[in-house]
Design a protein around this motif. Structure first.
Motif, PDB file in Angstrom:
ATOM      1  N   ALA A  35     -12.580   4.373  -3.723  1.00  0.00           N
ATOM      2  CA  ALA A  35     -12.319   5.035  -2.530  1.00  0.00           C
ATOM      3  C   ALA A  35     -10.936   5.525  -2.558  1.00  0.00           C
ATOM      4  CB  ALA A  35     -12.617   3.905  -1.743  1.00  0.00           C
ATOM      5  N   VAL A  36      -9.995   4.999  -3.594  1.00  0.00           N
ATOM      6  CA  VAL A  36      -8.609   5.727  -3.291  1.00  0.00           C
ATOM      7  C   VAL A  36      -8.382   6.876  -3.907  1.00  0.00           C
ATOM      8  CG1 VAL A  36      -7.801   4.519  -5.642  1.00  0.00           C
ATOM      9  CG2 VAL A  36      -6.109   4.892  -3.503  1.00  0.00           C
ATOM     10  N   ARG A  37      -7.611   7.673  -3.470  1.00  0.00           N
ATOM     11  CA  ARG A  37      -7.521   9.031  -4.274  1.00  0.00           C
ATOM     12  C   ARG A  37      -6.649   8.976  -5.608  1.00  0.00           C
ATOM     13  NH1 ARG A  37      -2.140  10.471  -4.315  1.00  0.00           N
ATOM     14  NH2 ARG A  37      -0.639   9.925  -2.558  1.00  0.00           N
ATOM     15  N   ARG A  38      -6.787   9.924  -6.351  1.00  0.00           N
ATOM     16  CA  ARG A  38      -6.047  10.142  -7.508  1.00  0.00           C
ATOM     17  C   ARG A  38      -4.626   9.844  -7.203  1.00  0.00           C
ATOM     18  NH1 ARG A  38      -9.196  11.496 -11.944  1.00  0.00           N
ATOM     19  NH2 ARG A  38     -11.256  11.522 -11.675  1.00  0.00           N
ATOM     20  N   GLY A  39      -3.927   9.112  -8.048  1.00  0.00           N
ATOM     21  CA  GLY A  39      -2.465   8.854  -7.654  1.00  0.00           C
ATOM     22  C   GLY A  39      -2.375   8.206  -6.565  1.00  0.00           C
TER      23      GLY A  39
ATOM     24  N   ASP B 298      -5.189   7.703   0.589  1.00  0.00           N
ATOM     25  CA  ASP B 298      -3.629   7.572  -0.073  1.00  0.00           C
ATOM     26  C   ASP B 298      -3.702   5.987  -0.675  1.00  0.00           C
ATOM     27  OD1 ASP B 298      -2.399  10.277   0.247  1.00  0.00           O
ATOM     28  OD2 ASP B 298      -2.522   9.673   2.449  1.00  0.00           O
ATOM     29  N   ALA B 299      -4.139   5.026   0.023  1.00  0.00           N
ATOM     30  CA  ALA B 299      -4.038   3.978  -0.342  1.00  0.00           C
ATOM     31  C   ALA B 299      -5.146   2.996   0.213  1.00  0.00           C
ATOM     32  CB  ALA B 299      -2.677   3.144   0.214  1.00  0.00           C
TER      33      ALA B 299
ATOM     34  N   ALA C  20       0.904  -1.241  -0.052  1.00  0.00           N
ATOM     35  CA  ALA C  20       0.014   0.010   0.060  1.00  0.00           C
ATOM     36  C   ALA C  20       0.863   1.229   0.130  1.00  0.00           C
ATOM     37  CB  ALA C  20      -0.901  -0.163   1.361  1.00  0.00           C
ATOM     38  N   ASP C  21       2.049   1.247   0.564  1.00  0.00           N
ATOM     39  CA  ASP C  21       3.090   2.242   0.617  1.00  0.00           C
ATOM     40  C   ASP C  21       2.290   3.459   0.805  1.00  0.00           C
ATOM     41  OD1 ASP C  21       5.744   3.277  -0.112  1.00  0.00           O
ATOM     42  OD2 ASP C  21       5.352   3.734  -1.912  1.00  0.00           O
ATOM     43  N   VAL C  22       1.703   3.766   2.029  1.00  0.00           N
ATOM     44  CA  VAL C  22       1.312   4.996   2.517  1.00  0.00           C
ATOM     45  C   VAL C  22       2.180   5.962   3.071  1.00  0.00           C
ATOM     46  CG1 VAL C  22      -0.248   6.005   4.286  1.00  0.00           C
ATOM     47  CG2 VAL C  22      -0.667   3.448   3.429  1.00  0.00           C
TER      48      VAL C  22
END
Length: 393
Positions: free
Chosen positions: A301-305, A249-250, A174-176
């Protein structure tokens, strides 16, 4: 020995099976003391029957005491306490040296075009007898089993077989970013543990989504912001409301092929599971039979990028994927079976008396192996507050 065996759809039984034997000089025999029931075991119980034969021994989350070692085994001895990772990985091939133990080139099931063999997980992954049994043959005795100290209860270490490394990899993938946010879809054992790991690693905002009250309450008690899927027409909208309109973010998708809210896919799964094995397998290999509800929610649900980390198991060959949305939102996508041995050294220091991840109390149910069939039914029906069951042997 006694073992929990698959006999048909929603039909698992305790049977008397032959004791395993040393077959290779690096084999060991482990007398199992505890073994978990995993959410992916339910896929075998419910959907993946075409890839099983009656009498297959289930289970891929075992630990126990070494009872016998092959003549070439030097890393463990009779009497040692070990956890057995669910990947059957050699530890020495090119893939294992790259940390990709789930792709082990020594045990890849090439006739099926799949990765490393897995304990107790169907013809797709080698049809290796599993660990819901009194005894287990473990290959690669010098590199595969994880030696752990005597003393603490099994609960302290047994999750090294699957739950801990699978959840750890899900969070790693996920690399938050620092100060970031994470949504976890599905608060079963893997999703629950992923929220604990994320919080321990300092993720600032962790949102957990499920529809089972006991699972939601369990995560909420540890500081997770929980959302009941049944209370929101569009849970992604609520996630955006909580994150300045962007989404997290993830997102970790910890549900997989049997997600709630996809009656057509569920019906297709039930029909396929009732077909003769050869025909059912062919349908699965050439059709998209998974419920994509959880995956689509993750993408929404995830943000863009942002990043979607998929840890829920899928089985369809041509599932419809929302490529336009993935591309437009510039979503990064990571997934795969956990590379168990790769993460063990990172996790072991956390399995101390301070118990920061709460492993000692993680199991909701501890039952003898003989009660395994009822435990499968209870887990599949999401009853009795069952989130994680350990079978004692």
């Amino acid at each position: 020995m006694k073992a929990l065996t698959w006999q048909g759809k929603r039909d698992v039984r305790i049977e008397t099976m032959p004791d395993p034997k040393i077959m290779d000089p690096t084999d060991i025999i482990v007398r199992i003391t505890s073994t978990g029931i995993c959410g992916s075991d339910l896929h075998l119980y419910e959907v993946l029957g075409p890839y099983l034969d009656a009498g297959d021994i289930l289970g891929h989350e075992p630990m126990g005491i070494v009872e016998e070692v092959g003549p070439a085994v030097t890393a463990v001895s009779v009497g040692d306490r070990v956890v057995v990772p669910f990947n059957v990985s050699c530890g020495t091939c090119w893939m294992c040296e790259k940390g990709l133990h789930s792709q082990c080139e020594t045990t890849q099931v090439r006739q099926r075009g799949t990765g490393a063999s897995l304990f107790g997980f169907s013809k797709l992954y080698g049809q290796i007898p599993g660990g819901q049994a009194e005894l287990l043959r473990v290959p690669f005795g010098n590199t595969l089993p994880v030696k752990v100290p005597h003393g603490p209860p099994d609960d302290r270490f047994v999750y090294l077989s699957d739950v801990l490394p699978t959840a750890w990899q899900a969070v790693a993938y996920a690399d938050v970013p620092p100060g970031g946010s994470l949504t976890v879809l599905g608060l079963g054992p893997i999703g629950d543990m992923a929220t604990r790991i994320a919080l321990h690693q300092g993720v600032e905002q962790v949102i957990g989504v499920d529809l089972v009250p006991e699972r939601l309450a369990r995560s909420r008690a540890r500081g997770v912001t929980t959302l009941d899927l049944m209370e929101h027409d569009n849970v992604a909208d609520e996630i955006r409301r909580l994150t300045h309109g962007r989404g997290t973010d993830a997102v970790i998708e910890a549900v997989g092929m049997e997600a709630h809210g996809a009656p057509f896919a569920r019906g297709a799964q039930r029909i396929t599971a009732r077909l003769p094995d050869a025909l059912g397998a062919k349908v699965m290999e050439h059709a998209g039979l998974d419920s994509m509800a959880a995956f689509n929610t993750a993408v929404d649900a995830v943000r863009r990028g942002g990043t979607v980390s998929v840890v829920g198991v899928y089985g369809g060959a041509i599932d419809p994927v929302p490529m336009l949305t993935l591309f437009d939102k510039q979503v990064q996508l990571r997934m795969g079976q956990a590379n168990v041995r790769h993460w063990v050294d990172d996790i072991l220091p956390l399995l101390e008396d301070s118990d920061p991840l709460g492993v000692d109390g993680f199991a909701t149910h501890r039952l003898p192996l003989a009660e395994g069939p009822q435990a499968y039914r209870t887990f599949q029906e999401k009853k009795d507050g069952m989130v994680k069951t350990l079978l004692t042997v």
